[in-house]
Design an enzyme around this catalytic site. Sequence first.
Site, PDB file in Angstrom:
ATOM      1  N   ASP A  87      43.833  52.489  31.820  1.00 21.35           N
ATOM      2  CA  ASP A  87      42.586  51.913  31.321  1.00 21.35           C
ATOM      3  C   ASP A  87      41.591  53.015  30.978  1.00 21.35           C
ATOM      4  O   ASP A  87      41.843  54.199  31.262  1.00 21.35           O
ATOM      5  CB  ASP A  87      41.996  50.930  32.348  1.00 21.35           C
ATOM      6  CG  ASP A  87      41.985  51.470  33.778  1.00 21.35           C
ATOM      7  OD1 ASP A  87      42.186  52.683  33.955  1.00 21.35           O
ATOM      8  OD2 ASP A  87      41.762  50.688  34.711  1.00 21.35           O
TER       9      ASP A  87
ATOM     10  N   GLU B 113      39.944  42.018  35.498  1.00 21.59           N
ATOM     11  CA  GLU B 113      39.090  41.375  36.485  1.00 21.59           C
ATOM     12  C   GLU B 113      39.577  39.946  36.761  1.00 21.59           C
ATOM     13  O   GLU B 113      40.366  39.393  35.994  1.00 21.59           O
ATOM     14  CB  GLU B 113      37.648  41.338  35.953  1.00 21.59           C
ATOM     15  CG  GLU B 113      37.017  42.712  35.733  1.00 21.59           C
ATOM     16  CD  GLU B 113      36.584  43.389  37.047  1.00 21.59           C
ATOM     17  OE1 GLU B 113      37.210  43.138  38.093  1.00 21.59           O
ATOM     18  OE2 GLU B 113      35.616  44.169  37.006  1.00 21.59           O
TER      19      GLU B 113
ATOM     20  N   ASP C   2      38.082  43.240  44.463  1.00 22.16           N
ATOM     21  CA  ASP C   2      38.156  41.840  44.022  1.00 22.16           C
ATOM     22  C   ASP C   2      39.563  41.463  43.552  1.00 22.16           C
ATOM     23  O   ASP C   2      39.752  40.421  42.935  1.00 22.16           O
ATOM     24  CB  ASP C   2      37.128  41.577  42.907  1.00 22.16           C
ATOM     25  CG  ASP C   2      37.369  42.446  41.667  1.00 22.16           C
ATOM     26  OD1 ASP C   2      38.340  43.247  41.662  1.00 22.16           O
ATOM     27  OD2 ASP C   2      36.588  42.319  40.704  1.00 22.16           O
TER      28      ASP C   2
ATOM     29  N   HIS D 103      41.472  43.249  41.390  1.00 25.39           N
ATOM     30  CA  HIS D 103      41.854  43.640  40.032  1.00 25.39           C
ATOM     31  C   HIS D 103      42.857  44.793  40.041  1.00 25.39           C
ATOM     32  O   HIS D 103      42.909  45.574  40.995  1.00 25.39           O
ATOM     33  CB  HIS D 103      40.639  43.962  39.154  1.00 25.39           C
ATOM     34  CG  HIS D 103      39.935  45.255  39.419  1.00 25.39           C
ATOM     35  ND1 HIS D 103      38.639  45.321  39.860  1.00 25.39           N
ATOM     36  CD2 HIS D 103      40.324  46.549  39.257  1.00 25.39           C
ATOM     37  CE1 HIS D 103      38.263  46.583  39.966  1.00 25.39           C
ATOM     38  NE2 HIS D 103      39.274  47.351  39.608  1.00 25.39           N
TER      39      HIS D 103
END
Length: 261
Positions: A67, A143, A136, A138
């Site tokens: 990413d 996300e 979270d 990810h």
Amino acid sequence: MDVIIVADRRSGAAIIADAIAALINRQPAAALGLATGSSPEPIYEEMTRRHEAGVLDLAGVRAFLLDEYVGLPPSHPASYRSVIRRQVVDRLGLDPGQVTGPDGNAADVLEACRDYEAAIQAAGGIDLQLLGIGSDGHIGFNEPSSSLGSRTRLKTLTAQTRADNARFFDGNAEAVPQHVLTQGLGTIVEARHLVLVAWGAGKAAALARCVEGPVTAMVPASVLQLHPHVSVVVDDEAAAGLSLADYYRSVFATKPAWQGL
Ligand code: GLP
């Protein structure tokens, strides 16, 4: 899925470096999927020690980033291209021309995403993909609510991820770009071997949901449950929420050596 619970980061990093070394031994031009963040750092440090000792040669390896932030110049110290150059390319002697990431500065980011998918395909796919996990749940920058079939695309970071990553931007969450390009979950699961690492109590809840919870877009890392070859390497603190921890420990203790990771 193999869950390997180790006493500390260094022993986990050694197990993963062994797997990477075995891959490169079999395939000197292997395609490695590189992750950023603090989780993979012990692995890059262990690989650096081996490279400096002359027992790990990555000169022929091709590398693909997971990413990238949108709009950060490649020279910005927090751009993932810079991080990978400092932590991996420079230290391990990779050919910089063989290291590719999604171009977060492209005039047309959608085209950049398509080009990136095409580059991975042209390389014959990724052999081993390293992954961290966000608090979270990810992976990459996918996300919660990311499509489980998603491809490389533009995503918007959650407030929590921007706060988590503020430490790379002098503690200023506002300075963390809102937009990123990330390999999609459907892209990530096409890699032939996925290796996810998690260290510390802060990852325990997300890791338990990833490994033992339902497969759901709300926990993007849970897509790993659909992949035939996943190694999850964690320390005791990150493993604290796993209900089958004793079973995972016994599986690893009796794992036939010929299996490798
Ligand atoms: C970032 C990266 C992820 C990484 C995650 C966790 O959002 N895009 O690839 O897994 O952070 O980071 P860390 O390993 O620093 O906890």
